[in-house]
Design an enzyme around this catalytic site. Structure first.
Site, PDB file in Angstrom:
ATOM      1  N   ASN A  14       0.860  -1.181   0.000  1.00  0.00           N
ATOM      2  CA  ASN A  14       0.000   0.000   0.000  1.00  0.00           C
ATOM      3  C   ASN A  14       0.898   1.233   0.000  1.00  0.00           C
ATOM      4  OD1 ASN A  14      -1.879   1.994   0.414  1.00  0.00           O
ATOM      5  ND2 ASN A  14      -2.436   1.365   2.488  1.00  0.00           N
ATOM      6  N   LYS A  16       0.112   4.255  -0.423  1.00  0.00           N
ATOM      7  CA  LYS A  16      -0.562   5.471   0.076  1.00  0.00           C
ATOM      8  C   LYS A  16      -0.246   6.641  -0.869  1.00  0.00           C
ATOM      9  CE  LYS A  16      -0.306   3.372   4.571  1.00  0.00           C
ATOM     10  NZ  LYS A  16      -0.247   3.478   6.014  1.00  0.00           N
ATOM     11  N   HIS A  96      -9.725   1.254   4.789  1.00  0.00           N
ATOM     12  CA  HIS A  96      -8.455   1.496   5.473  1.00  0.00           C
ATOM     13  C   HIS A  96      -8.674   2.548   6.558  1.00  0.00           C
ATOM     14  CE1 HIS A  96      -4.371   2.739   6.277  1.00  0.00           C
ATOM     15  NE2 HIS A  96      -3.984   1.598   5.734  1.00  0.00           N
ATOM     16  N   GLU A  98      -7.010   4.983   7.532  1.00  0.00           N
ATOM     17  CA  GLU A  98      -6.746   6.387   7.138  1.00  0.00           C
ATOM     18  C   GLU A  98      -7.929   6.969   6.390  1.00  0.00           C
ATOM     19  OE1 GLU A  98      -3.027   5.588   5.238  1.00  0.00           O
ATOM     20  OE2 GLU A  98      -2.084   5.260   7.192  1.00  0.00           O
ATOM     21  N   GLU A 166      -5.973  -4.830  10.660  1.00  0.00           N
ATOM     22  CA  GLU A 166      -4.969  -3.786  10.830  1.00  0.00           C
ATOM     23  C   GLU A 166      -5.279  -2.951  12.078  1.00  0.00           C
ATOM     24  OE1 GLU A 166      -2.809  -2.650   7.036  1.00  0.00           O
ATOM     25  OE2 GLU A 166      -4.595  -1.413   7.104  1.00  0.00           O
ATOM     26  N   GLY A 172       1.953   2.467  10.731  1.00  0.00           N
ATOM     27  CA  GLY A 172       2.936   3.543  10.582  1.00  0.00           C
ATOM     28  C   GLY A 172       3.623   3.956  11.870  1.00  0.00           C
ATOM     29  N   SER A 206       2.830  -1.879  10.543  1.00  0.00           N
ATOM     30  CA  SER A 206       4.269  -1.915  10.868  1.00  0.00           C
ATOM     31  C   SER A 206       4.948  -3.249  10.573  1.00  0.00           C
ATOM     32  CB  SER A 206       4.502  -1.495  12.323  1.00  0.00           C
ATOM     33  OG  SER A 206       4.156  -0.129  12.481  1.00  0.00           O
TER      34      SER A 206
HETATM   35  P1  PGA Z   1       2.451   0.427   7.680  1.00  0.00           P
HETATM   36  O1  PGA Z   1       1.035   0.620   6.964  1.00  0.00           O
HETATM   37  O2  PGA Z   1       3.017  -0.874   7.169  1.00  0.00           O
HETATM   38  O3  PGA Z   1       3.265   1.614   7.248  1.00  0.00           O
HETATM   39  O4  PGA Z   1       2.209   0.382   9.128  1.00  0.00           O
HETATM   40  C1  PGA Z   1       0.160  -0.453   6.805  1.00  0.00           C
HETATM   41  C2  PGA Z   1      -1.124   0.025   6.179  1.00  0.00           C
HETATM   42  O5  PGA Z   1      -1.518   1.153   6.426  1.00  0.00           O
HETATM   43  O6  PGA Z   1      -1.776  -0.700   5.435  1.00  0.00           O
END
Ligand code: PGA
Length: 244
Positions: A14, A16, A96, A98, A166, A172, A206
């Site tokens: 992903n 983003k 997601h 976000e 998640e 993140g 992460s």
């Molecule tokens: P990350 O993001 O691996 O940077 O924690 C995962 C995600 O948002 O799908």
């Protein structure tokens, strides 16, 4: 539609809001030389690059990071599942955290999106997960259950949809649940519905080259949804190749 049963594990990158033509070219050079047996690799770039990557990538599937729940018409800025299907996009992330947090996505719009994706033979990767506050209040299972119940359309089956667990606080941040906690959440999701026994359930939050092997060895984890670490192609390839 991609035949999910052909794969034993899934690796979803992903990106983003990151990427450029130069980034993509540097990324695909090494990736296109890899051969992954039974491992399904999905690249999710920002939408304007979808078609370009689709054209250039040799061994990965392409996914969108979101879609509209409208089909067509006066909805400025939206991208429909029909358009994604026209571009031959195979996967799409929905729900997601976000998008839930910054763009007011709700369980009911996520359900509509997932349902439209399935109608258009695109596999939704439906994300669920608790916040830190919810975790600290022992609400993890309750939150996951509600999100699953409200986000999964009736048409979602193990051969046309994927679930991603998640935890919001792990995304993140460099923090991850313990292996036990991940295992418990995946097991919990699996027993919520008979159909889920066969579902592919990915872990996200992460994941990196240090922790991926152990996480992916957990019995009920069928792959990973990777943000930050997927932006470094060397790391992404290592994560895929290090997994059994
Ligand atoms: P990350 O993001 O691996 O940077 O924690 C995962 C995600 O948002 O799908």
């Amino acid at each position: 539609m991609v035949e999910l049963s052909k794969f034993t594990s899934f690796f979803v990158a992903n990106w983003k809001l990151n990427g450029s033509f130069a980034f993509i070219n540097n990324y695909l050079d090494p990736l296109n030389n890899e051969k992954f047996i039974k491992k399904c690799v999905v690249l999710c770039p920002p939408s304007p690059y979808l078609y370009y990557i689709k054209d250039l990538s040799k061994n990965s599937f392409i996914g969108s990071q979101d879609c509209s729940y409208f089909e067509e018409g006066p909805y400025t800025g939206e991208i429909s599942t029909k358009i994604l299907s026209d571009l031959k996009i195979d996967f799409c992330i929905v729900g997601h955290s976000e998008r839930r947090k910054y763009f007011e996505e709700t369980n009911s719009t996520i359900k509509e999106k997932a349902s439209k994706l399935i109608e258009n033979e695109i596999i939704p990767i439906i994300c669920v997960g608790e916040t830190l506050e919810e975790k600290n209040n022992n609400l993890t299972n309750k939150v996951i259950k509600k999100q699953i119940e409200e986000c999964m359309p009736k048409s979602a089956k193990s051969d046309n949809a994927i679930i991603a667990y998640e935890p919001v606080w792990a995304i993140g941040t460099g923090l991850t649940p313990t292996l036990n906690e991940i295992e418990n959440s995946h097991k919990y999701i699996r027993q919520l519905n008979n159909e889920f026994i066969k579902f592919n359930i990915l872990y996200g939050g992460s994941v990196n080259i240090k922790n991926s092997k152990q996480i992916l060895e957990i019995e009920d984890v069928n792959g990973a949804l990777i943000g930050g670490a997927s932006l470094k192609i060397e790391d992404f390839i290592k994560i895929i190749s290090n997994s059994s």
